[in-house]
Design an enzyme around this catalytic site. Structure first.
Site: not given
Length: 475
Positions: A278, A281, A309, A345, A363, A386
């Site tokens: 993590e 990331w 959208w 998360n 988004w 996102w």
């Protein structure tokens, strides 16, 4: 010996700590008197202004840092305005001979830092810049062809192949002050705390910002949660996550300190690696930000520029923001976010998927809401996550992976404990009812004034519409 009238200025930004702070350590070791400065530059000219929850955190973090410096015989000088201009002014006012700082990574921050460094060196001030908020500088981890990695797993493998990160730097016992007259603004005058109304009560109940609290959090995680992290990290009711993200975001603890503390833990190596991934990331997301400076607004995969959208209905959007969608796991996550400034998360992915794919809202709308409400809102992590859910990012989940919030709840919150915590209207129902309250006869969604709303969108039909929109984009 250095001229005692030529102090070292330490410019702090995302490194609000005294331990493992190479910039502060170098200034102290130089033998010069030290001026420690934080400049609130929220004009938007350099970087994205902090959201409301992050501003609350920053106020308390600066307060804690000042107290820590005062214990070491110094203080924190506060300024508000253009960072480059304020630092230039401080260098001139103090006659400084050395400027130390830590690297930042958004495009505007890098450009400002370059301007400051050039101006300082033109004045004859030595400048020293350290890597302190990441384990590596973006762009330093490359594949065999000398290119950036487009996929996380080989990136992380390459990141760790070089061995352990450097050891943390010890905190100075004393920080010799510069005794000249130097203006510092009052913390309250920076206007970081919410007023009229003060909505931050839940943040104060949940968090204690500052370096001391960060290390307590690391110790608690290593001793009480790490052993079950790999098995329970996706269960929002299990409290197995570290909750270190805001402390890392503001630099109250460094990734070096966290890495080595976890590696020293008496748990199996595979569990340690699961958590350290993590941290990886976080590093990868900053590589993405470096390669894509407009990460919070521009699709990495530009074909998504043509995605159809849906038109935003303000009533529907507000229902998502405040946790009144009628979909229990989504509402639990959004209420946790509103109250605490943080969300588990797994639930972040579910709430984001619901906005993007079930409501079919851009988004970027969700990214902006999270930016304003998260205490750990980070320019790389927030935007990259996102885009990951939207399918428009690097190494992203494919768009057709739609998180079904009911199935996700049944899998990761099987007894509905997390839902019951944040959606008390459903607390008296059994597990099935907590996940699907609309199926309960005479339940909370029924009656003239229902305690809980019906779902604002049909999950199955909206999923089909999202996949149809994706196919239209591709064609």
């Amino acid at each position: 010996m250095p001229d005692q009238d030529a102090p070292a200025v330490v410019w702090l930004r995302d490194d609000l700590r005294v331990s493992d702070n190479p910039a502060l350590r170098e200034a102290v070791d130089s033998g010069r008197p030290v001026v420690v400065v934080y400049v609130l530059d929220d004009s938007g000219d350099v970087g994205r202004p902090l959201g409301g929850a992050s501003r609350w955190w920053l106020h308390h973090s600066l307060e804690a840092l000042d107290a820590s410096l005062r214990k070491r015989g110094n203080r924190l000088v506060l300024r508000h305005g253009d960072g480059a201009g304020e630092i230039a002014s401080i260098l001139e006012e103090t006659g400084a001979g050395l400027l130390t700082t830590s690297r930042r990574y958004t495009r505007g921050e890098r450009e400002q830092d370059d301007r400051v460094q050039r101006a300082a060196e033109e004045r004859g001030v030595a400048v020293s810049v350290h890597t302190a908020s990441l384990l590596h500088d973006p762009g330093a981890v490359l594949n065999g062809d000398g290119e950036r990695f487009g996929v996380f797993t080989p990136f992380f493998r390459a990141l760790t192949r070089g061995g352990a990160p450097r050891e943390p730097v010890a905190a100075p016992n004393a920080v010799a002050p510069w005794t000249g007259d130097l203006r510092s603004e009052d913390l309250d005058d920076l206007g970081l705390l919410p007023i009229g109304p003060d909505w931050s009560a839940g943040l104060g109940e949940t968090w204690t910002p500052g370096e001391k609290a960060a290390h307590r959090r690391v110790d608690e995680f290593v001793h009480e949660r790490l052993a079950r992290y790999a098995d329970q990290r996706d269960e929002p009711a299990a409290e197995a996550s570290s909750r270190l993200s805001p402390y890392l975001k503001f630099g109250e603890v460094s990734p070096y300190q966290v890495w080595h503390r976890v590696q020293q833990a008496d748990v199996p190596a595979d569990i340690r690696l699961k958590f350290l991934t993590e941290l990886g990331w976080r590093e990868y997301d900053y590589d993405l930000l470096d390669a894509h400076p407009d990460l919070e607004t521009v699709n990495i995969h530009r074909e998504f520029d043509a995605f159809p959208w849906a038109e935003v209905d303000d009533r529907v959007l507000r229902a998502w923001q405040r946790g009144r969608t009628g979909v229990p796991l989504v509402d639990a996550g959004m209420r946790q976010l509103w109250h605490t400034g943080w969300m588990h998360n797994r639930v972040r992915m579910v709430t984001a998927s619901f906005l993007i794919k079930n409501l079919r809202y851009d988004w970027r709308i969700g990214e902006r809401w999270f930016w304003d409400t998260l205490v750990d809102a980070d320019p790389a992590n927030n935007a990259a996550q996102w885009q990951w859910v939207a399918g428009s990012g690097a190494d992203a989940a494919p768009f057709f992976r739609v998180f079904n919030p009911v199935l996700q709840g049944q899998k990761f919150d099987p007894r509905g404990e997390y839902i019951a915590t944040w959606v008390p209207e459903l607390r008296d129902l059994d597990a099935k009812g907590r996940h699907e309250p609309w199926t309960v006869p005479d339940g909370p969604t029924t009656g003239e004034h229902p305690a809980y709303p019906e779902p604002i969108v049909d999950l199955k039909a909206s999923r089909a519409a999202a996949l149809d929109a994706y196919q239209r984009m591709r064609s």
